[in-house]
Structures are given as C-alpha cells and as structure tokens.
Design an enzyme around this catalytic site. Structure first.
Site, mmCIF file in Angstrom:
data_model
loop_
_atom_site.group_PDB
_atom_site.id
_atom_site.type_symbol
_atom_site.label_atom_id
_atom_site.label_comp_id
_atom_site.label_asym_id
_atom_site.label_seq_id
_atom_site.Cartn_x
_atom_site.Cartn_y
_atom_site.Cartn_z
ATOM 1 N N LYS A 35 -20.566 -20.846 98.385
ATOM 2 C CA LYS A 35 -19.829 -19.752 99.036
ATOM 3 C C LYS A 35 -18.595 -19.401 98.208
ATOM 4 O O LYS A 35 -18.212 -20.157 97.307
ATOM 5 C CB LYS A 35 -19.422 -20.180 100.446
ATOM 6 C CG LYS A 35 -18.505 -21.407 100.496
ATOM 7 C CD LYS A 35 -18.332 -21.909 101.930
ATOM 8 C CE LYS A 35 -17.496 -23.171 101.958
ATOM 9 N NZ LYS A 35 -17.506 -23.814 103.295
ATOM 10 N N ARG A 129 -15.000 -24.734 116.008
ATOM 11 C CA ARG A 129 -14.983 -23.503 115.232
ATOM 12 C C ARG A 129 -16.284 -22.773 115.542
ATOM 13 O O ARG A 129 -16.306 -21.853 116.319
ATOM 14 C CB ARG A 129 -14.855 -23.873 113.752
ATOM 15 C CG ARG A 129 -13.971 -22.977 112.955
ATOM 16 C CD ARG A 129 -13.767 -23.497 111.547
ATOM 17 N NE ARG A 129 -14.991 -23.976 110.899
ATOM 18 C CZ ARG A 129 -15.065 -24.343 109.640
ATOM 19 N NH1 ARG A 129 -13.988 -24.294 108.865
ATOM 20 N NH2 ARG A 129 -16.186 -24.753 109.117
ATOM 21 N N TYR A 263 12.815 -15.043 88.639
ATOM 22 C CA TYR A 263 13.239 -14.439 89.906
ATOM 23 C C TYR A 263 14.071 -15.414 90.731
ATOM 24 O O TYR A 263 13.727 -16.596 90.824
ATOM 25 C CB TYR A 263 12.023 -14.018 90.741
ATOM 26 C CG TYR A 263 11.341 -12.791 90.199
ATOM 27 C CD1 TYR A 263 12.005 -11.567 90.195
ATOM 28 C CD2 TYR A 263 10.060 -12.855 89.700
ATOM 29 C CE1 TYR A 263 11.376 -10.433 89.686
ATOM 30 C CE2 TYR A 263 9.421 -11.732 89.204
ATOM 31 C CZ TYR A 263 10.089 -10.526 89.200
ATOM 32 O OH TYR A 263 9.472 -9.417 88.705
ATOM 33 N N MET A 311 4.335 -13.010 89.314
ATOM 34 C CA MET A 311 2.997 -12.451 89.518
ATOM 35 C C MET A 311 2.086 -12.687 88.313
ATOM 36 O O MET A 311 0.911 -13.035 88.454
ATOM 37 C CB MET A 311 3.091 -10.948 89.825
ATOM 38 C CG MET A 311 1.757 -10.330 90.184
ATOM 39 S SD MET A 311 1.820 -8.562 90.465
ATOM 40 C CE MET A 311 2.554 -8.461 92.070
#
Ligand SMILES: *Cc1c(COP(=O)(O)O)cnc(C)c1O
Length: 389
Positions: A35, A129, A263, A311
């Site tokens: 998956k 679930r 940053y 990023m």
C-alpha cells in the site's frame, strides 16, 4: 545537472527481506503489503522484486488494477474493500479480493450477481478501526457463507500492539478473542470449515508471535528493511534497508561565532563553523520536526543537522568533516543510517517517513546486486535507471 535528491531502491534488499520473512513464517503464505506506493518505494519496483510473495495487499483500487494489467496473477487483497457497487464490479472484473469489514459491504454483496469472489472477513478484536464486533461476527459469517457470489472466506483481524512490550495484555486479549470466535464453537462446524483460513500477523507479529502466523501473514514494514520495534534494529532482525534517500551538498557557508542559521534563527554558532546546505527539505518528505542533532551521513561520517529543516533544504555541521566539499554525496537515511533513527529523532515512526517521500523525488533502481558502500564515499549506484514515481 538536475536537483540531486534521489531515492535509491535496492530490489535485492526487497528480495532478501522477503526471504527473511519466509524464514520467520515458514508455514504461512505471504501477502506482501504494498500500500501507499509500496511504502514510498514505488509500486511496480516493489511488486517486481516481491513477485515471489503469494499475494499482494494494498488499499488503492487503481494501483490494484495496474498490477493486474501488468500481468501479476497473484491474489490481490484490497485492505478496505470496495466503497460502491460500481467498484464491486471491478473486483469481479480484475479478480480482486476484498476485505469485508462493514454491514454496507455485506448488503452490496447480497445484491450482486457476480460469481467467485474471494473475501477476507474482518473481526474487530480490539483495534476498533475496521471489522465486525465479535458478537455480530457469527451471524455475518453465516450470511456470507450462504451468498452464492462468494467462493472463499478468510477470517482476519489486525493487532494494535504487536510491536509493543512482548505479550502485552492488549495483544493477548485480541488473540484470545480471535481464537474464541473462530475456534470454540461460536461458529457452527459447517461455517468453521468454510472459514478455515486465518490471517492476523503484520511484521511485528510475524517476528514475535509465531502462534499468529496461521495461513496468510501480511508483512509490510519488514519487507522494506525497517524494524517495527524500538529495542531491536533491522540489522538485529536480519533485514536490509531497501531505500536510500540521497542528495548532495549544494552550498557551503562559513559562520562566525554568533551567526544564526535558517528560518527562525533557531541555531546560533558558538564558535566559527563550516556548514553544508543539502538539497533535501520537508517538501521532499524529510521530517520538518527533525531537530538539531539528527544524524546525516556524509563520507561515512555522521554529521549533525542544525537549525530548522526548510521546504527544500537542510543544514549540516561539517566543521570537523574537512573532506566534505561542494557536491559531496549525502545519505539522509538508508544503509549505515537506519530510517528508524531519523524517525526517532523526529518523534515519528519509520512508516511515516518512508511513505512521505514525495513525488518530486525520483526513484533510482538497479536490477542487479551492486553493493553500495557508504564507506566508499556514498558513490551513486552505477547501473541505475532514474524514473518518476
Ligand atoms: C499496513 C497493514 C499491514 C502491514 O503492517 P506492517 O506493520 O507494515 O507489517 C498488515 N495488515 C493490515 C490490515 C495493514 O493495514
């Protein structure tokens, strides 16, 4: 030259991990879980390397159809089943196996005129679930055995804590419930016979709890060479990492004492320093929460990440690593630097990091076994083809 970040996928490691899985679960059939684009490794590369498995499991219908169209004849299990009657028709067309976990799916099945569907019927033993509650399970099972569309029913459940402390109470309770429902007369003998195949174990249970192996095991993480446990490494378990996330140093800065980095200026140099800028950031899938001190492998030396991951870039301290230069190859995780370690630093799990590797990171595959030795300066593997995800 294009941006140097690359996820190198070692198909031989995938094959190796599959064979290790067979050694752990000698008597079970293996449903290789692919998956989420094979946990970020690329669906088709993983399927190719893992074709020796007895089946594939995933959740994405389009990917399942792609696999069928690519010629795989294996059972293909859709872990959330179908979501509409239109999808159900595709299950018949492509001979896909559905997990049935909800009454609505049972209703869709009663109205369908298809034939020869195989299903995995899921019991909720405590994960809460997916799956039918233990009390309702026998009735649902009985109803499905009377449905002429259905050929074969495998009973399944999923553990919430197989990776936690050995024999923890929750694990034992889930296994006890499963055994009660499937073995001790809660189902009529006729039904028991038609639901004789069981499937319980994920990677952690495969490694730790042989009594859960039954007929089909469902390994995911271990096939990709990562450990599901905190206190046992992949190497301890005989597994090899199948992904190496690599990039390069694309700039070098010299800092004076007091200079700040990135940053928020969260890192401040306490002496003069040399720092390397690596072309890898959170938009590539590297965790933004990885703090100063997270290891990055350069020339077989562990350097520390400093400041905030941005990023597209991150920053490493290369003050001591005098041999590191512009274009030096960098390993973010892979052989020599387990992804589990990065996950631990970033407060997450290796699962999340592997499947978060983003679309803009190209995958490189080699089909032969070319040893990659980080000690040799992390050379890019030579005989690779680079492709989009
Ligand atoms: C993802 C998944 C697995 C594989 O789990 P791993 O911990 O990666 O081995 C097995 N079964 C189900 C139902 C899953 O959703």
């Amino acid at each position: 030259m294009s941006r140097p970040i690359l996820a190198y996928i070692d198909q031989a490691a995938l094959k190796h991990n599959l064979s290790i899985t067979r050694q752990y679960a000698t008597d079970a059939r293996i449903m290789a879980v692919i998956k989420a684009n094979a946990y970020g490794h690329g669906l088709m590369y993983a399927a190719h390397a893992l074709q020796g498995a007895d089946g594939f499991a995933l959740l994405e219908l389009d990917a399942a159809i792609d696999l069928r169209n690519a010629g795989y004849k294996h059972p293909i299990l859709l872990l959330e089943g179908f979501f509409s009657t239109q999808e159900l028709a595709l299950f018949e067309k492509y001979r896909l196996t559905a997990v049935i976990h909800h009454a609505e799916q049972v209703a869709m099945l009663s109205n369908c005129r298809h034939r020869e569907l195989n299903i995995f019927l899921k019991i909720n033993t405590g994960m809460n679930r997916l799956g039918f509650p233990v009390e309702h399970f026998p009735a649902v099972f009985e109803r499905l055995t009377r449905n002429p569309a259905i050929t074969d029913i495998t009973i399944m459940s999923h553990f919430a804590t197989a990776d936690e402390a050995k024999e923890n109470d929750n694990f034992k309770q889930q296994l006890r419930l499963f055994n009660q429902v499937t073995q001790t007369g809660a189902l009529s003998p006729r039904i028991q016979n038609s639901g004789r195949y069981h499937s319980l174990a994920n990677s952690a249970a495969i490694i730790r709890y042989p009594e859960t192996h039954r007929d089909w095991v469902r390994p995911g993480l271990m096939l990709y060479g990562a450990s599901p446990f905190i206190n046992q490494s992949a190497a301890d378990l005989g597994l090899e990492p199948a992904m190496m996330l690599t990039s390069k140093i694309i700039a070098i800065q010299h800092l004076k004492k007091g200079d700040k980095v990135g940053y928020g200026c969260s890192f401040q140099a306490d002496k003069s320093m040399r720092i390397g800028i690596v072309a890898c950031g959170y938009a590539d899938g590297y965790p933004r929460h990885a703090p100063t001190g997270t290891p990055v492998l350069i020339n077989n030396r562990r350097c520390r990440l400093i400041g905030k991951v941005s990023m597209d870039m991150l920053t490493v301290d290369i003050t001591e690593a005098v041999d590191v230069q512009l274009n030096s190859p960098v390993i973010l995780w892979g052989k020599g630097l387990p992804v589990e370690e990065i996950a631990h630093h970033a407060g997450t799990v290796s699962y999340e990091l592997l499947c978060a590797v983003s679309k803009r990171v190209k995958i490189a595959v080699n089909h032969e076994r070319t040893p990659i030795d980080p000690a040799s300066g992390a050379q890019r593997p030579s005989c690779t083809s680079t492709v989009d995800r």
